[in-house]
Scaffold this motif. Structure first.
Motif, PDB file in Angstrom:
ATOM      1  N   ASN A 190       0.813  -1.221   0.000  1.00 27.59           N
ATOM      2  CA  ASN A 190       0.000   0.000   0.000  1.00 27.59           C
ATOM      3  C   ASN A 190       0.844   1.267   0.000  1.00 27.59           C
ATOM      4  OD1 ASN A 190      -3.085  -0.497   0.166  1.00 27.59           O
ATOM      5  ND2 ASN A 190      -2.149  -2.129   1.362  1.00 27.59           N
ATOM      6  N   ALA A 191       2.094   1.164   0.464  1.00 29.63           N
ATOM      7  CA  ALA A 191       3.003   2.306   0.356  1.00 29.63           C
ATOM      8  C   ALA A 191       3.245   2.612  -1.124  1.00 29.63           C
ATOM      9  CB  ALA A 191       4.314   1.997   1.068  1.00 29.63           C
ATOM     10  N   LEU A 192       3.434   1.554  -1.906  1.00 29.05           N
ATOM     11  CA  LEU A 192       3.629   1.745  -3.352  1.00 29.05           C
ATOM     12  C   LEU A 192       2.385   2.356  -3.998  1.00 29.05           C
ATOM     13  CD1 LEU A 192       5.498  -1.566  -4.220  1.00 29.05           C
ATOM     14  CD2 LEU A 192       6.320   0.737  -4.740  1.00 29.05           C
ATOM     15  N   VAL A 193       1.218   1.860  -3.584  1.00 35.54           N
ATOM     16  CA  VAL A 193      -0.036   2.359  -4.153  1.00 35.54           C
ATOM     17  C   VAL A 193      -0.232   3.833  -3.795  1.00 35.54           C
ATOM     18  CG1 VAL A 193      -2.530   2.065  -4.201  1.00 35.54           C
ATOM     19  CG2 VAL A 193      -1.061   0.065  -4.070  1.00 35.54           C
ATOM     20  N   ALA A 194       0.063   4.172  -2.546  1.00 38.37           N
ATOM     21  CA  ALA A 194      -0.102   5.564  -2.117  1.00 38.37           C
ATOM     22  C   ALA A 194       0.913   6.468  -2.812  1.00 38.37           C
ATOM     23  CB  ALA A 194       0.053   5.661  -0.600  1.00 38.37           C
ATOM     24  N   LEU A 195       2.103   5.928  -3.054  1.00 36.17           N
ATOM     25  CA  LEU A 195       3.108   6.679  -3.805  1.00 36.17           C
ATOM     26  C   LEU A 195       2.569   6.993  -5.202  1.00 36.17           C
ATOM     27  CD1 LEU A 195       6.058   7.732  -4.013  1.00 36.17           C
ATOM     28  CD2 LEU A 195       6.702   5.455  -4.813  1.00 36.17           C
ATOM     29  N   ALA A 196       1.976   5.994  -5.839  1.00 37.45           N
ATOM     30  CA  ALA A 196       1.350   6.213  -7.143  1.00 37.45           C
ATOM     31  C   ALA A 196       0.283   7.302  -7.027  1.00 37.45           C
ATOM     32  CB  ALA A 196       0.740   4.911  -7.670  1.00 37.45           C
ATOM     33  N   GLY A 197      -0.528   7.225  -5.958  1.00 39.92           N
ATOM     34  CA  GLY A 197      -1.574   8.232  -5.757  1.00 39.92           C
ATOM     35  C   GLY A 197      -0.989   9.633  -5.640  1.00 39.92           C
ATOM     36  N   GLY A 198       0.123   9.755  -4.887  1.00 38.79           N
ATOM     37  CA  GLY A 198       0.760  11.050  -4.715  1.00 38.79           C
ATOM     38  C   GLY A 198       1.270  11.612  -6.031  1.00 38.79           C
ATOM     39  N   LEU A 199       1.813  10.741  -6.882  1.00 36.25           N
ATOM     40  CA  LEU A 199       2.304  11.180  -8.186  1.00 36.25           C
ATOM     41  C   LEU A 199       1.157  11.562  -9.119  1.00 36.25           C
ATOM     42  CD1 LEU A 199       5.167   8.586  -8.831  1.00 36.25           C
ATOM     43  CD2 LEU A 199       5.427  11.061  -8.647  1.00 36.25           C
ATOM     44  N   ILE A 200       0.092  10.752  -9.087  1.00 33.96           N
ATOM     45  CA  ILE A 200      -1.046  11.029  -9.959  1.00 33.96           C
ATOM     46  C   ILE A 200      -1.658  12.389  -9.624  1.00 33.96           C
ATOM     47  CG2 ILE A 200      -3.399  10.280 -10.558  1.00 33.96           C
ATOM     48  CD1 ILE A 200      -2.291   7.357  -9.996  1.00 33.96           C
ATOM     49  N   ALA A 201      -1.809  12.654  -8.312  1.00 29.84           N
ATOM     50  CA  ALA A 201      -2.375  13.941  -7.896  1.00 29.84           C
ATOM     51  C   ALA A 201      -1.518  15.100  -8.403  1.00 29.84           C
ATOM     52  CB  ALA A 201      -2.482  13.987  -6.370  1.00 29.84           C
ATOM     53  N   GLN A 202      -0.197  14.942  -8.298  1.00 22.99           N
ATOM     54  CA  GLN A 202       0.685  16.016  -8.747  1.00 22.99           C
ATOM     55  C   GLN A 202       0.634  16.165 -10.258  1.00 22.99           C
ATOM     56  OE1 GLN A 202       4.564  16.307  -6.969  1.00 22.99           O
ATOM     57  NE2 GLN A 202       3.994  15.021  -5.239  1.00 22.99           N
ATOM     58  N   ASN A 203       0.435  15.057 -10.946  1.00 20.48           N
ATOM     59  CA  ASN A 203       0.391  15.101 -12.407  1.00 20.48           C
ATOM     60  C   ASN A 203      -0.901  15.737 -12.910  1.00 20.48           C
ATOM     61  OD1 ASN A 203       1.379  14.562 -15.015  1.00 20.48           O
ATOM     62  ND2 ASN A 203       0.124  12.715 -15.134  1.00 20.48           N
ATOM     63  N   GLN A 204      -2.030  15.341 -12.310  1.00 21.97           N
ATOM     64  CA  GLN A 204      -3.297  15.879 -12.802  1.00 21.97           C
ATOM     65  C   GLN A 204      -3.706  17.152 -12.071  1.00 21.97           C
ATOM     66  OE1 GLN A 204      -5.674  12.363 -12.345  1.00 21.97           O
ATOM     67  NE2 GLN A 204      -6.564  13.001 -10.407  1.00 21.97           N
ATOM     68  N   GLY A 205      -2.916  17.551 -11.097  1.00 28.21           N
ATOM     69  CA  GLY A 205      -3.139  18.828 -10.448  1.00 28.21           C
ATOM     70  C   GLY A 205      -4.254  18.842  -9.426  1.00 28.21           C
ATOM     71  N   ALA A 206      -4.676  17.673  -8.967  1.00 27.20           N
ATOM     72  CA  ALA A 206      -5.710  17.639  -7.941  1.00 27.20           C
ATOM     73  C   ALA A 206      -5.780  16.259  -7.298  1.00 27.20           C
ATOM     74  CB  ALA A 206      -7.072  17.984  -8.528  1.00 27.20           C
ATOM     75  N   ALA A 207      -6.168  16.235  -6.026  1.00 22.80           N
ATOM     76  CA  ALA A 207      -6.486  14.976  -5.358  1.00 22.80           C
ATOM     77  C   ALA A 207      -7.992  14.926  -5.168  1.00 22.80           C
ATOM     78  CB  ALA A 207      -5.786  14.910  -4.006  1.00 22.80           C
ATOM     79  N   ASP A 208      -8.572  13.733  -5.350  1.00 24.31           N
ATOM     80  CA  ASP A 208     -10.019  13.589  -5.193  1.00 24.31           C
ATOM     81  C   ASP A 208     -10.286  12.296  -4.450  1.00 24.31           C
ATOM     82  OD1 ASP A 208     -12.805  14.489  -6.994  1.00 24.31           O
ATOM     83  OD2 ASP A 208     -12.759  12.620  -5.844  1.00 24.31           O
ATOM     84  N   VAL A 209     -11.205  12.348  -3.506  1.00 25.95           N
ATOM     85  CA  VAL A 209     -11.446  11.172  -2.661  1.00 25.95           C
ATOM     86  C   VAL A 209     -11.972   9.990  -3.481  1.00 25.95           C
ATOM     87  CG1 VAL A 209     -13.819  11.745  -2.021  1.00 25.95           C
ATOM     88  CG2 VAL A 209     -12.374  10.454  -0.426  1.00 25.95           C
ATOM     89  N   ASN A 210     -12.561  10.289  -4.635  1.00 30.13           N
ATOM     90  CA  ASN A 210     -13.128   9.198  -5.443  1.00 30.13           C
ATOM     91  C   ASN A 210     -12.182   8.653  -6.502  1.00 30.13           C
ATOM     92  OD1 ASN A 210     -15.703   8.966  -4.226  1.00 30.13           O
ATOM     93  ND2 ASN A 210     -16.251  10.934  -5.173  1.00 30.13           N
ATOM     94  N   MET A 211     -10.955   9.154  -6.536  1.00 27.78           N
ATOM     95  CA  MET A 211     -10.053   8.743  -7.611  1.00 27.78           C
ATOM     96  C   MET A 211      -9.580   7.294  -7.499  1.00 27.78           C
ATOM     97  SD  MET A 211      -6.746  10.981  -6.409  1.00 27.78           S
ATOM     98  CE  MET A 211      -5.520  10.470  -7.591  1.00 27.78           C
TER      99      MET A 211
END
Lengths: 297, 264
Positions: A190-211
């Motif tokens: 899950n650390a790897l998955v959350a790392l992916a999440g952190g990168l995706i948010a930075q790439n798309q410019g937003a974090a969303d609870v439903n992503m």
């Protein structure tokens, strides 16, 4: 498919490749189907975004994200090993709890990063065009993760992880606390998955609870596509196959979206159905293709 | 020295299926003892070994190893002192890992594991020498996955692995029962040799009375969770299968019955 769509798929394939490596660890190495990932992906995105908004370095923000993901996975591991809750159910419970936690972390359901520094700035500074920059950066992340896991799985601790997934009774009789191994492994995944999440948010410019909805299914589809096409005879091969499977999965989706048959074309919302069908086909396929049966045993 | 002090174990306690598996079993195992264990169906033979290995907490009673109480020590912590071979040849090894990886895991039984390489280059010679002892040609197949080996080969490997890091107690739970007679004999010879050469304290459950009589210096018979016979030394050496059956009849007033036990 346009070049732009192709590059976009490549970029997505690499960044979600980190998530797929995490799913590979639980689903294949540990034999622990883990739905926590649907919650830990947005968790990672939220933690990274909040950290960046608070003025932290974007790379440091990623380590916070990975740390949060590890804790989330460890909770699932503890529910399963210490409280004897079935692994699927344990992971669903954590996933649901993470929905509330993620909103609490952000203070709202989504958070934009417009105008904030991101890891993409570091690569853009090298002079690469933006659409290539993120693809190259994510490819580096995926390659580094594969190399790190390859090293780790050959260490004494890594070997106990492989053995715990294969034969828990045996490795307990050799003095290993399988509870700790499971908690740590699900955490690492899950650390790897959350790392992916952190990168995706930075790439798309937003974090969303439903992503994170459907993360596990995309992960499974990628793992299965990877091992079907590239094999899984060695751990090294399986790890590379996981990332390659992720890229192919995103390419397949980009292709499906560009498809037009008469009046019919796929909408983005159809993709969950397409993915689910793909996973079912791939899970049934071992009867047809023996290669898969070897991977799951 | 291993001491079992009035160990009681129920399964499904309080339920309709309640079974008294061990009914106050007491046993003093001397250092270097090689004890064979026989008994009828459901006598508690495997339960006894699992209890020593730490597979469950007894309902009452104590377990001591060299004066130290280990009753509540979890299985993985006890593994430091205990080598184990299971009946199922698939249970003792990891099919998806190579022979050398399996051996490296066994070599660190009871030691902490860190981020050093799992298989160290310097250990390969040692692994080869160990494997050469069992004479199956496995010393040339260090990189083969264990899943490629036959049941007999896997059980031989498990036997090696259980004794690589010197165990204070070796537990063998019908470890030849799932093998064909020729392979079973090979494993028995290997067992006998390893136990003798290294003077290992051993408990061996067997379904074969001749085996139980031929091997070891002491024999115990379990019946309904109790030790009903404990024969050792010269008395055991002169014992024959008929004597055993007769003594069982004399004690219990019933004929010895087991659908698995080999009487000849």
């Amino acid at each position: 498919m346009t070049t732009y769509a192709f590059l976009g798929a490549l970029e997505q394939g690499f960044v979600y490749g980190l998530m797929v490596l995490g799913v590979y660890l639980t689903f294949r190495v540990l034999d622990f189907p883990d739905l926590t990932v649907d919650g830990s992906l947005p968790l990672g995105a939220a933690v990274a975004s909040v950290a960046i908004t608070a003025g932290h370095d974007p790379f440091l923000a990623l380590t916070f994200a990975a740390g949060a993901g590890f804790l989330a996975g460890a909770v699932t591991g503890i529910l399963n090993t210490k409280f004897k809750i079935l692994h699927l159910l344990a992971s669903i419970l954590t996933m649901i709890a993470l929905y509330s936690i993620t909103i609490r972390i952000m203070g709202r359901p989504n958070l934009t990063l417009l105008g904030k520094p991101t890891v993409m700035d570091a690569v853009a500074a090298l002079g690469l065009p933006p659409h290539l920059a993120s693809t190259a950066l994510f490819a580096c992340f995926a390659a580094a993760a594969v190399a790190a896991l390859l090293w780790f799985l050959r260490t004494e601790i890594g070997q106990t992880m492989l053995a715990t997934g294969d034969n828990p009774q045996m490795i307990r009789s050799l003095g290993v606390d399988t509870d700790i191994v499971i908690i740590g492994s699900v955490g690492l995944s899950n650390a790897l998955v959350a790392l992916a999440g952190g990168l995706i948010a930075q790439n798309q410019g937003a974090a969303d609870v439903n992503m994170g909805v459907g993360t596990i299914v995309a992960g499974l589809a990628s793992v299965i596509i990877g091992e079907t096409l590239f094999g899984c005879r060695t751990v090294a091969r399986a790890l590379v196959a996981a990332v390659a499977g992720s890229v192919l999965y995103r390419l397949a989706i980009a292709f499906a979206l560009s498809l037009k048959i008469g009046d019919f074309s796929f909408q983005p919302s159809d993709l969950k159905l397409v993915t689910a069908v793909l996973v079912v086909l791939a899970l049934v396929a071992p009867r047809i293709r023996k290669g898969l049966a070897r991977c799951s045993s | 020295m291993l001491v079992l002090d009035r160990i009681v174990k129920y399964f499904h306690k309080g339920g309709v299926n309640e079974v008294l598996a061990l009914n106050g079993v007491s046993l003093e195992v001397e250092k270097g003892d090689f004890i064979t264990i026989i008994g009828s169906n459901g006598a508690g033979k495997s339960t006894l070994l699992t209890g020593v290995a730490g597979g469950f907490l007894p309902d009452s009673g104590r377990l001591l190893l060299d004066g130290e109480e280990i009753t509540r020590l979890p299985e993985h912590r006890r593994a430091k002192f205990i080598g184990r071979v299971f009946q199922d040849p698939l249970l003792g090894t990891c099919a998806s890992m190579t022979i050398e990886q399996n051996m490296a895991l066994a070599q660190r039984r009871g030691l902490t594991r860190g981020l050093a390489a799992g298989v160290k280059a310097g250990d390969r010679e040692f692994f080869r020498a160990q494997l050469a002892q069992i004479g199956l040609g496995l010393e040339n197949r260090l990189h083969d996955r264990v899943g490629l080996l036959s049941g007999g080969q896997r059980q031989s490997l498990t036997m090696l692995m259980a004794t690589m890091a010197e165990p204070r107690v070796l537990l063998l739970d019908e470890h030849t029962a799932a093998l064909d007679p020729k392979t079973a004999n090979h494993i028995l010879e290997l067992t006998e040799r390893i136990v003798r050469e290294r003077r290992l304290t051993t408990l061996m459950v067997t379904h074969n009375m001749n085996q139980a009589l031929a091997l070891g210096n002491r024999l115990i018979m379990l019946h309904r969770g109790e030790i009903i016979l404990d024969i050792r030394g010269a008395e055991k050496e002169n014992l024959r299968v008929q004597d055993l059956l007769a003594r069982f009849y004399a004690i219990k007033g019933e004929t010895f019955s087991s659908d698995k036990m080999l009487l000849v």
